[in-house]
Design an enzyme around this catalytic site. Structure first.
Site, PDB file in Angstrom:
ATOM      1  CG  ASN A 150     -16.959  14.912   5.863  1.00  0.00           C
ATOM      2  OD1 ASN A 150     -16.522  13.903   5.316  1.00  0.00           O
ATOM      3  ND2 ASN A 150     -16.599  16.138   5.502  1.00  0.00           N
ATOM      4  CD1 TRP A 151     -16.747   9.661  10.303  1.00  0.00           C
ATOM      5  CD2 TRP A 151     -16.762   7.577   9.462  1.00  0.00           C
ATOM      6  NE1 TRP A 151     -17.479   8.862  11.150  1.00  0.00           N
ATOM      7  CE2 TRP A 151     -17.513   7.591  10.666  1.00  0.00           C
ATOM      8  CE3 TRP A 151     -16.648   6.378   8.750  1.00  0.00           C
ATOM      9  CZ2 TRP A 151     -18.129   6.432  11.164  1.00  0.00           C
ATOM     10  CZ3 TRP A 151     -17.256   5.239   9.245  1.00  0.00           C
ATOM     11  CH2 TRP A 151     -17.983   5.274  10.444  1.00  0.00           C
ATOM     12  CE  LYS A 152     -13.608  16.935   7.229  1.00  0.00           C
ATOM     13  NZ  LYS A 152     -13.046  18.230   7.554  1.00  0.00           N
ATOM     14  N   GLY A 169     -12.107  22.211  11.186  1.00  0.00           N
ATOM     15  CA  GLY A 169     -10.921  21.564  11.735  1.00  0.00           C
ATOM     16  C   GLY A 169     -10.009  22.508  12.503  1.00  0.00           C
ATOM     17  CB  SER A 224     -14.818  23.529  15.206  1.00  0.00           C
ATOM     18  OG  SER A 224     -13.614  23.566  14.444  1.00  0.00           O
ATOM     19  N   GLY A 226     -17.092  16.810  11.317  1.00  0.00           N
ATOM     20  CA  GLY A 226     -15.873  16.146  10.843  1.00  0.00           C
ATOM     21  C   GLY A 226     -15.149  15.481  12.005  1.00  0.00           C
ATOM     22  N   GLY A 227     -14.124  16.142  12.535  1.00  0.00           N
ATOM     23  CA  GLY A 227     -13.251  15.575  13.566  1.00  0.00           C
ATOM     24  C   GLY A 227     -13.987  14.863  14.701  1.00  0.00           C
ATOM     25  CG  HIS A 275     -16.174  19.161   2.508  1.00  0.00           C
ATOM     26  ND1 HIS A 275     -14.901  19.611   2.744  1.00  0.00           N
ATOM     27  CD2 HIS A 275     -16.786  19.057   3.724  1.00  0.00           C
ATOM     28  CE1 HIS A 275     -14.740  19.759   4.056  1.00  0.00           C
ATOM     29  NE2 HIS A 275     -15.866  19.428   4.668  1.00  0.00           N
ATOM     30  CD  GLU A 335     -11.649  18.971   4.352  1.00  0.00           C
ATOM     31  OE1 GLU A 335     -12.009  17.798   4.126  1.00  0.00           O
ATOM     32  OE2 GLU A 335     -11.663  19.478   5.487  1.00  0.00           O
ATOM     33  CD  GLU A 370     -19.035  21.740   6.398  1.00  0.00           C
ATOM     34  OE1 GLU A 370     -19.137  21.071   7.433  1.00  0.00           O
ATOM     35  OE2 GLU A 370     -18.306  21.414   5.461  1.00  0.00           O
TER      36      GLU A 370
HETATM   37  P1  PGA Z   1     -14.770  19.663  11.497  1.00  0.00           P
HETATM   38  O1  PGA Z   1     -15.115  19.403   9.970  1.00  0.00           O
HETATM   39  O2  PGA Z   1     -15.980  19.261  12.293  1.00  0.00           O
HETATM   40  O3  PGA Z   1     -13.568  18.783  11.773  1.00  0.00           O
HETATM   41  O4  PGA Z   1     -14.468  21.108  11.645  1.00  0.00           O
HETATM   42  C1  PGA Z   1     -16.384  19.704   9.441  1.00  0.00           C
HETATM   43  C2  PGA Z   1     -16.431  19.389   7.963  1.00  0.00           C
HETATM   44  O5  PGA Z   1     -15.406  19.543   7.289  1.00  0.00           O
HETATM   45  O6  PGA Z   1     -17.478  18.977   7.437  1.00  0.00           O
END
Ligand code: PGA
Length: 254
Positions: A9-11, A174, A214, A235-236, A96, A98, A168
Site C-alpha cells: 500500500n503505497w498511500k 506506521g 509495521s 505500507g512504509g 483503510h 486512514e 490492521e
Molecule cells: P505500515 O502501514 O506498514 O506503514 O504500518 C500499513 C498500512 O497502512 O496498510
C-alpha cells in the site's frame, strides 16, 4: 492451504516516474521466487505506469487504494471499479483506517464499495481494525465483529470468494509497533468466525486474512508463519524495492 497474499500500500507516495523506477528495481529481485500473490497498490495516477512497467508476465497484480460505488456519473474526484479494472487493476483496498479517520469512511460506505468492487470483478482487500482506546477498553472483538458484519451485508458466499480481509490494528500502522503473531492470530480468528457466519464455513476456510501494521523484512517471516495469518498489507516498508522484495522473499521460496 491458503495461498499467501502480500500487498504493497503505497498511500500518497510515488509519482508515475518513481513508480516505474520501483518496478524496474523490484522485479529482478523477486524474479526467481514463486510470488503468487503479490500486489502493488499505487496512487491512482501511477496505476498505468505500474501496469505498463510490470508487463504481462510478471505475475504481479495491481490494485487501487479506494473505489467509489457507482459505475459512472457526476461524482467529482471519484473512480469506479469499472475504471480501475479498465486501467489494469485486479485488486482494490477498501476501508483503510486512514480513509475512515480522515475521509469519513464508515462501515456502511465500506459495504457499498465492497459490493461495487465485487460486481466490477475486482478482488477487494477490506481493512478492519481497532484503535488503541478500543483495545484498551476491551472492545477489539466487538469492533471487528461490527466492522465485518456491516461490510459483508448483502453479499452472497459465492460473491465473497475473491475477497480478502486485512486486520490492521490502527495503533500498529506506521508506528513501528507490530502486533505479536499471537495477538494478530486471535483477531484473525474473530474475523474468520464473522466470515463463517456471513458466508459459511467453506468460504471462511478459503478466505485470506492478512495482517497489516509495521510489517518489515525483520518481522514478516515470523508473522506469516502463524497458521491464521495468510499474508500482509505493507505500507512504509513497501516503498523501498529492496525492503519489499525482502518481505516477498521471506514469504515465498525460490
Ligand atoms: P505500515 O502501514 O506498514 O506503514 O504500518 C500499513 C498500512 O497502512 O496498510
Amino acid at each position: 492451504m491458503r495461498k499467501k497474499l502480500i500487498a504493497a500500500n503505497w498511500k500518497m507516495y510515488k509519482t508515475p516516474e518513481q513508480a516505474r523506477d520501483f518496478v524496474a528495481a523490484f522485479l529482478p529481485q523477486v524474479r526467481e521466487h514463486r510470488r503468487d500473490e503479490v500486489v502493488l497498490c499505487p496512487a491512482f495516477v501511477s496505476i498505468p505506469a505500474v501496469v505498463e512497467a510490470l508487463g504481462h508476465s510478471s505475475g504481479i497484480g495491481v490494485g487501487g487504494q479506494d473505489v467509489f460505488w457507482e459505475n459512472e456519473g457526476a461524482y467529482t474526484g471519484e473512480i469506479s471499479a469499472f475504471m480501475l479494472s479498465a486501467a489494469g487493476c485486479s485488486h482494490v483496498i477498501i476501508g483503510h483506517s486512514e480513509r475512515r479517520q480522515y475521509f469519513g469512511e464508515t462501515d456502511d460506505t465500506v459495504n457499498r464499495k465492497l459490493r461495487a468492487a465485487l460486481l466490477g470483478g475486482l478482488k477487494p482487500i477490506v481493512c478492519v481494525g481497532e484503535v488503541i482506546q478500543e483495545r484498551e477498553a476491551g472492545l477489539t472483538e466487538d469492533v471487528l465483529r461490527r466492522q465485518c458484519s456491516t461490510a459483508f451485508r448483502g453479499i452472497s458466499g459465492a460473491q465473497a470468494i475473491p475477497m480478502a480481509v486485512a486486520y490492521e490494528p490502527v495503533w500498529a500502522i506506521g508506528t513501528g509497533k507490530t502486533a505479536t503473531p499471537e495477538l494478530a492470530g486471535e483477531a484473525h480468528r474473530v474475523i474468520r468466525a464473522e466470515v463463517a457466519e456471513a458466508f459459511g464455513e467453506g468460504v471462511a476456510g478459503q478466505m485470506r486474512i492478512l495482517y497489516g501494521g509495521s510489517v518489515k523484512p525483520e518481522n514478516a517471516k515470523l508473522l506469516m508463519s502463524h497458521p491464521d495469518i495468510d499474508g500482509a498489507l505493507v505500507g512504509g516498508a513497501s516503498l523501498d524495492p529492496k525492503s519489499f522484495a525482502a518481505i516477498v522473499k521471506s514469504v515465498f521460496q525460490k
